[in-house]
Design a protein around this motif. Structure first.
Motif: not given
Lengths: 120, 108
Positions: A27-54
């Motif tokens: 897929y071409s990033i230039s075509s759209g969508y917000y692309w995201g980063w999420i992290r998960q410390p060992p043994g813990k839950g999910l945390e959204w870091i941020g997202s970027i549009y093309h």
């Protein structure tokens, strides 16, 4: 099909900057969508870091905003994460992901994740 | 920031039984709520979006309900492959997407 692959150092020293890249295929990033980063410390839950549009428009988690920079490189079809002044609390598996539809939404395509340890 | 609270933290269920997981939002998220399944060493897998719509390829035994601040994920008859951790996520507030703390579904 669309695939995401994270890459970057697995070990970062305290107070330094964590840098990761997410390569997108199928897929071409230039075509759209917000692309995201999420992290998960060992043994813990999910945390959204941020997202970027093309176009470069970004949304960041307020709790991390002062330390986070997300950028996009459409020529390489990838986007990147920089997290500054890291501490042991930033040790986590970092995922990149794409939402279901071209807006900030549920994430339906995920990378396999990359473990980053913050330690001297 | 919208805080997502999941309960219980751990749910012990026998195979073939029904599992009911809850997710509560600190303020209304409308129907902008997703559920994910995560197995050890794997990335999360989208199960439900829009509070009640199953994602592509998700079996019909998974169902979601609710709106506003109260949401439920129901697994009608647990299969061996369903034992995992489940997370809810709100995407109503674009300034701060947020996940719940997770519910671990374990074998009783």
């Amino acid at each position: 099909q669309v695939q995401l692959q994270e890459s970057g150092p697995g070990l970062v020293k305290p107070s330094e900057t964590l840098s990761l890249t997410c390569a997108v295929s199928g897929y071409s990033i230039s075509s759209g969508y917000y692309w995201g980063w999420i992290r998960q410390p060992p043994g813990k839950g999910l945390e959204w870091i941020g997202s970027i549009y093309h176009s470069g428009s970004t949304y960041y988690n307020p709790s991390l905003k002062s330390r986070v920079t997300i950028s996009v490189d459409t020529s390489k079809n990838q986007f990147s994460l920089k997290l500054s002044s890291v501490t042991a609390a930033d040790t986590a598996v970092y995922y990149c992901a794409r939402p279901l539809i071209p807006r900030l939404d549920a994430f339906d395509i995920w990378g396999q994740g990359t473990m980053v340890t913050v330690s001297s | 920031e919208i805080v997502m609270t999941q309960s219980p933290a751990t749910l012990s269920v026998s195979p073939g039984e029904r599992a009911t997981l809850s997710c509560r939002a600190s303020q209304s998220v409308s129907s902008n709520l997703a559920w994910y399944q995560q197995k050890p060493g794997q990335a999360p897998r989208l199960l439900i979006y829009g509070a009640s719509t199953r994602a592509t390829g998700i079996p019909a035994r998974f169902s979601g309900s609710g709106s506003g601040t109260e949401f439920t994920l129901t697994i009608s008859s647990l299969q061996s492959e369903d034992f995992a951790v489940y997370y809810c996520q709100q995407y109503n507030n674009w300034l701060a997407l947020s996940f719940g703390g997770g519910t671990k579904v374990e074998i009783k």
